[in-house]
Motif scaffolding. Structure first.
Motif, mmCIF file in Angstrom:
data_model
loop_
_atom_site.group_PDB
_atom_site.id
_atom_site.type_symbol
_atom_site.label_atom_id
_atom_site.label_comp_id
_atom_site.label_asym_id
_atom_site.label_seq_id
_atom_site.Cartn_x
_atom_site.Cartn_y
_atom_site.Cartn_z
ATOM 1 N N SER A 119 -17.662 -36.206 -33.332
ATOM 2 C CA SER A 119 -17.441 -35.552 -32.602
ATOM 3 C C SER A 119 -16.871 -33.769 -32.308
ATOM 4 O O SER A 119 -15.918 -33.765 -33.236
ATOM 5 N N PHE B 205 -16.855 -30.049 -30.484
ATOM 6 C CA PHE B 205 -16.773 -29.540 -28.796
ATOM 7 C C PHE B 205 -16.713 -27.740 -29.987
ATOM 8 O O PHE B 205 -16.429 -27.415 -30.312
ATOM 9 N N TYR C 268 -20.713 -30.038 -26.126
ATOM 10 C CA TYR C 268 -20.215 -31.269 -27.160
ATOM 11 C C TYR C 268 -20.763 -32.211 -27.676
ATOM 12 O O TYR C 268 -22.606 -32.525 -27.294
ATOM 13 N N GLN D 139 -21.839 -35.340 -30.271
ATOM 14 C CA GLN D 139 -22.071 -36.492 -30.654
ATOM 15 C C GLN D 139 -22.572 -36.859 -31.896
ATOM 16 O O GLN D 139 -23.737 -36.932 -31.713
ATOM 17 N N LEU E 55 -24.333 -34.265 -25.918
ATOM 18 C CA LEU E 55 -24.699 -34.695 -24.885
ATOM 19 C C LEU E 55 -24.172 -34.386 -23.830
ATOM 20 O O LEU E 55 -23.798 -34.905 -22.735
ATOM 21 N N ILE F 119 -13.262 -34.080 -33.854
ATOM 22 C CA ILE F 119 -12.862 -35.682 -33.588
ATOM 23 C C ILE F 119 -13.229 -36.533 -34.448
ATOM 24 O O ILE F 119 -14.780 -36.415 -34.434
ATOM 25 N N THR G 126 -13.654 -39.568 -33.879
ATOM 26 C CA THR G 126 -14.932 -40.297 -33.762
ATOM 27 C C THR G 126 -14.836 -40.498 -32.645
ATOM 28 O O THR G 126 -14.685 -39.296 -31.904
ATOM 29 N N GLY G 127 -16.202 -41.170 -31.711
ATOM 30 C CA GLY G 127 -16.815 -40.523 -30.404
ATOM 31 C C GLY G 127 -16.061 -41.485 -29.085
ATOM 32 O O GLY G 127 -16.124 -41.054 -27.878
ATOM 33 N N LEU G 128 -15.333 -42.251 -29.286
ATOM 34 C CA LEU G 128 -14.266 -42.810 -28.257
ATOM 35 C C LEU G 128 -13.118 -42.409 -28.190
ATOM 36 O O LEU G 128 -12.356 -41.948 -28.727
ATOM 37 N N ALA G 129 -12.648 -42.730 -26.889
ATOM 38 C CA ALA G 129 -11.016 -42.609 -25.862
ATOM 39 C C ALA G 129 -10.487 -43.593 -25.158
ATOM 40 O O ALA G 129 -11.591 -43.834 -24.637
ATOM 41 N N GLU H 60 -7.106 -36.786 -31.452
ATOM 42 C CA GLU H 60 -6.456 -35.452 -31.151
ATOM 43 C C GLU H 60 -7.988 -34.371 -31.131
ATOM 44 O O GLU H 60 -9.045 -34.834 -32.451
ATOM 45 N N GLN H 61 -8.563 -33.339 -30.672
ATOM 46 C CA GLN H 61 -9.289 -32.257 -31.052
ATOM 47 C C GLN H 61 -8.435 -31.558 -32.417
ATOM 48 O O GLN H 61 -7.623 -30.715 -31.556
#
Lengths: 114, 119
Positions: free
Chosen positions: B31, B33, B48, B50, B55, B95, B97-100, B107-108
């Motif tokens: 990911s 931003f 943003y 991914q 997205l 980041i 991964t794309g998942l939170a 963390e960015q």
């Protein structure tokens, strides 16, 4: 009115003082609460994060989140000149399957003097 | 270790010029931003990605702003016909991964930014 409010300062304290920084917010969907530190002409770096309400401690730093009041705080104990920087609060909710953008406060500029 | 890098670090443009700002994320980060940080303000979200998919571009202030990440790694933010109000620091963050999820905030990691000054 901004979603996240933060006093821009500047805040000047003597070395060794306890520093209190805080932010208020309006979006009840926020779940993650972060504090970033930004030195001049650098990108923000993550200090601490908290999920939902509660306290978290890491060395000289303590983060507090009160979701009922929509109020978050960062405390710095035994402040050092190297702590002089801009402190940004940031928040996000999360969506399953995607990462979430951060919403930042204005940042508080902190100066710790000898 | 290699972090997020951005180039150029400083850019001065005359009003009306087009500019291109580059972001090299941490290798393997999914990911990416872009944020805009005006003087004395906090960063504000622009867009943003991914992998190569854009997205969310809801933060782009006008159709003069365009971002791409064609191969899912390096990203470019392009600003056409620059205006004085575009003067700001443009930050890139990545980041892994794309998942939170509730217990695993991702963390960015921010780059140093590109400081754009439009005269």
């Amino acid at each position: 009115q901004k979603e996240v409010e933060q006093d821009p300062g500047p805040l000047s304290v003597p070395e060794g003082a306890i520093v209190s920084l805080n932010c208020t917010y309006s979006n009840s969907a926020f779940q993650y609460f972060m504090w970033y530190r930004q030195y001049s002409r650098k990108g923000p770096e993550l200090l601490m994060y908290t999920y939902s309400s509660g306290n978290k401690e890491d060395g000289r730093f303590t983060a507090q989140v009160d979701k009922s009041s929509k109020y978050i705080s960062l405390f710095i104990r035994d402040s050092q000149p190297s702590d002089s920087a801009t402190y940004l609060c940031a928040m996000t909710d999360f969506y399953t399957g995607t990462a979430s953008k951060l919403t930042f406060g204005t940042g508080t500029r902190l100066q710790v003097t000898l | 270790g290699a972090g997020v890098s951005q180039s150029p670090r400083y850019k001065v443009a005359k009003r009306g010029q087009d500019v291109a700002l580059r972001c090299d994320p941490i290798s393997g980060h999914v990911s990416l931003f872009w944020y805009q940080q005006a003087l004395g303000q906090g960063p504000e979200f622009l867009t943003y990605f991914q992998n190569e998919a854009q997205l969310d571009k809801s933060g782009l202030p006008s159709d003069r702003f365009f971002a791409e990440r064609p191969e899912g790694s390096v990203s470019t933010l392009k600003i056409q016909r620059t205006q004085q109000e575009d003067s700001a620091v443009y930050l890139c963050a990545s980041i892994p991964t794309g998942l939170a999820g509730p217990s695993s905030y991702n963390e960015q990691f921010f780059g140093p930014g590109t400081r754009l000054t439009v005269l």
